[in-house]
Design an enzyme around this catalytic site. Sequence first.
Site, PDB file in Angstrom:
ATOM      1  N   LYS A 111      77.842   1.247  76.664  1.00 16.69           N
ATOM      2  CA  LYS A 111      76.687   0.739  75.909  1.00 16.69           C
ATOM      3  C   LYS A 111      77.131   0.044  74.632  1.00 16.69           C
ATOM      4  O   LYS A 111      76.544  -0.952  74.218  1.00 16.69           O
ATOM      5  CB  LYS A 111      75.704   1.865  75.633  1.00 16.69           C
ATOM      6  CG  LYS A 111      74.943   2.194  76.904  1.00 16.69           C
ATOM      7  CD  LYS A 111      73.895   3.247  76.719  1.00 16.69           C
ATOM      8  CE  LYS A 111      73.223   3.499  78.066  1.00 16.69           C
ATOM      9  NZ  LYS A 111      72.618   4.798  78.187  1.00 16.69           N
ATOM     10  N   LYS A 194      75.262  -0.103  90.434  1.00 14.89           N
ATOM     11  CA  LYS A 194      74.223   0.827  90.872  1.00 14.89           C
ATOM     12  C   LYS A 194      72.837   0.236  90.659  1.00 14.89           C
ATOM     13  O   LYS A 194      72.650  -0.660  89.845  1.00 14.89           O
ATOM     14  CB  LYS A 194      74.365   2.164  90.136  1.00 14.89           C
ATOM     15  CG  LYS A 194      74.041   2.104  88.679  1.00 14.89           C
ATOM     16  CD  LYS A 194      73.846   3.492  88.071  1.00 14.89           C
ATOM     17  CE  LYS A 194      73.405   3.316  86.636  1.00 14.89           C
ATOM     18  NZ  LYS A 194      72.832   4.407  85.965  1.00 14.89           N
ATOM     19  N   LYS A 197      67.019   0.142  86.370  1.00 17.61           N
ATOM     20  CA  LYS A 197      65.642  -0.284  86.085  1.00 17.61           C
ATOM     21  C   LYS A 197      65.592  -1.721  85.596  1.00 17.61           C
ATOM     22  O   LYS A 197      64.648  -2.439  85.852  1.00 17.61           O
ATOM     23  CB  LYS A 197      65.025   0.636  85.028  1.00 17.61           C
ATOM     24  CG  LYS A 197      64.679   1.989  85.596  1.00 17.61           C
ATOM     25  CD  LYS A 197      64.263   2.962  84.504  1.00 17.61           C
ATOM     26  CE  LYS A 197      64.326   4.374  85.058  1.00 17.61           C
ATOM     27  NZ  LYS A 197      64.494   5.392  84.042  1.00 17.61           N
TER      28      LYS A 197
HETATM   29  P1  TYM Z   1      68.112   7.885  83.803  1.00 15.17           P
HETATM   30  O1  TYM Z   1      66.751   7.791  83.216  1.00 15.17           O
HETATM   31  O2  TYM Z   1      69.018   6.728  83.674  1.00 15.17           O
HETATM   32  O3  TYM Z   1      67.991   8.254  85.328  1.00 15.17           O
HETATM   33  C1  TYM Z   1      67.213   9.353  85.763  1.00 15.17           C
HETATM   34  C2  TYM Z   1      67.893  10.065  86.911  1.00 15.17           C
HETATM   35  O4  TYM Z   1      68.077   9.161  87.998  1.00 15.17           O
HETATM   36  C3  TYM Z   1      69.436   9.150  88.389  1.00 15.17           C
HETATM   37  N1  TYM Z   1      69.798   7.784  88.809  1.00 15.17           N
HETATM   38  C4  TYM Z   1      70.381   7.508  89.974  1.00 15.17           C
HETATM   39  N2  TYM Z   1      70.773   8.302  90.988  1.00 15.17           N
HETATM   40  C5  TYM Z   1      71.332   7.703  92.061  1.00 15.17           C
HETATM   41  N3  TYM Z   1      71.516   6.363  92.157  1.00 15.17           N
HETATM   42  C6  TYM Z   1      71.136   5.526  91.145  1.00 15.17           C
HETATM   43  N4  TYM Z   1      71.305   4.210  91.258  1.00 15.17           N
HETATM   44  C7  TYM Z   1      70.534   6.095  89.982  1.00 15.17           C
HETATM   45  N5  TYM Z   1      70.069   5.587  88.826  1.00 15.17           N
HETATM   46  C8  TYM Z   1      69.619   6.637  88.110  1.00 15.17           C
HETATM   47  C9  TYM Z   1      70.221   9.551  87.150  1.00 15.17           C
HETATM   48  O5  TYM Z   1      71.483  10.074  87.496  1.00 15.17           O
HETATM   49  C10 TYM Z   1      69.297  10.599  86.561  1.00 15.17           C
HETATM   50  O6  TYM Z   1      69.508  11.838  87.207  1.00 15.17           O
HETATM   51  N6  TYM Z   1      70.483  10.717  80.438  1.00 15.17           N
HETATM   52  C11 TYM Z   1      69.580  10.756  81.587  1.00 15.17           C
HETATM   53  C12 TYM Z   1      68.241  11.399  81.287  1.00 15.17           C
HETATM   54  C13 TYM Z   1      68.374  12.768  80.749  1.00 15.17           C
HETATM   55  C14 TYM Z   1      68.672  13.941  81.483  1.00 15.17           C
HETATM   56  C15 TYM Z   1      68.703  14.994  80.522  1.00 15.17           C
HETATM   57  C16 TYM Z   1      68.907  14.187  82.845  1.00 15.17           C
HETATM   58  C17 TYM Z   1      68.230  13.117  79.438  1.00 15.17           C
HETATM   59  N7  TYM Z   1      68.431  14.438  79.314  1.00 15.17           N
HETATM   60  C18 TYM Z   1      68.970  16.308  80.908  1.00 15.17           C
HETATM   61  C19 TYM Z   1      69.175  15.518  83.218  1.00 15.17           C
HETATM   62  C20 TYM Z   1      69.214  16.526  82.251  1.00 15.17           C
HETATM   63  C21 TYM Z   1      69.345   9.333  82.022  1.00 15.17           C
HETATM   64  O7  TYM Z   1      69.508   8.408  81.272  1.00 15.17           O
HETATM   65  O8  TYM Z   1      68.839   9.208  83.275  1.00 15.17           O
END
Ligand code: TYM
Length: 330
Positions: A111, A194, A197
Amino acid sequence: MDTVLSGIRPTGNLHLGNYLGAVQNFVTMQYNEKCFFFIADYHSLTTHPNPKDLHKNVRQVLVEYLAAGLDPEVSTIYIQSDLPELCELYLLLNMSAYLGELERTSSFKEKARKHSENINAGLLTYPVLMAADILIHNADKVPVGKDQEQHLEMTRKFARRFNNIYGVEYFKEPVAYNFGKELIKIPGLDGSGKMGKSEGNGIFLIDDEATIRKKVMKAVTDSGPTEPDSEMPESIKNLFTIMEIVSSPDTVTYFKEKYTTCEIRYGDLKKQLAEDIIKVIKPVHERIKEIDSDDDYLKRVASQGAEKAHESGIKTINNVREIIGIKKFY
Ligand code: TYM
């Protein structure tokens, strides 16, 4: 009974990767384990979103969580900023998180490279806030996609360090979880990386059937194999990766054989893939509209979730205060 916690940042509509990586299979878990599902609105602030967009996106994730089948009667579904104890735990954990290890985190480095004009302290301490999210409920399992693996490793490190500093066995060491299987990474349809969004390479839960078909048919491919058993390019591997998750094993074997013998027609593969993706998304898609129009229901879910999350959070923070030696004089 284990405690399970999963979170999603409200930065747009949920895509197939979010759904398969962190929601779908875990819907069934909520009836056997103690589950927390939350919307990580603080985490999304590192990029300074427009306040109106932020609120709209939080609401949208809430709607999509519910449409996916999370049941507020058995799970705790809440918004991160509704849990004040979290900020205190974040502050306390920051006291034993070191600059070097935070700077070395892959997500921070990536980032910082992409947004060199906005390398803020929130970005640096992102893994600490994430550890606080998990440790505030002392979770055992954390359903996440592959991209979050390192953050879970850091959470374990912070938990262990806290226990060591204070000579306690208080925090558990949570694991990234996918039913004993490898964590998954759903690739985008653009032939690289990957699904994300904002990458313009995603299929979303709000996409209707026609949109999904159109997107899959446009997925990047190549001109096809010319020699038997030739190495697959990234773009084709990606389509098979998605197929392995959404289609039946027979379908995957059929198209893999066609590839190996150079008889594959990408049009056929994409048509099949689109139908199988539709099968996964359709039940969720159909519920989105109905839930979206029910403001009272959403309010009720959010306030009930806030209350349940607070009940759990206050217990943890009181214990942590005592362990650390923060005591009241009155
Ligand atoms: P975020 O918002 O980017 O994504 C949410 C969840 O979706 C999963 N994910 C994917 N899994 C498989 N293939 C993909 N292409 C893909 N894109 C996203 C992510 O692995 C995630 O599980 N930091 C985290 C949010 C968060 C969180 C937490 C998660 C904050 N605190 C505590 C678990 C526990 C995030 O940015 O996810």
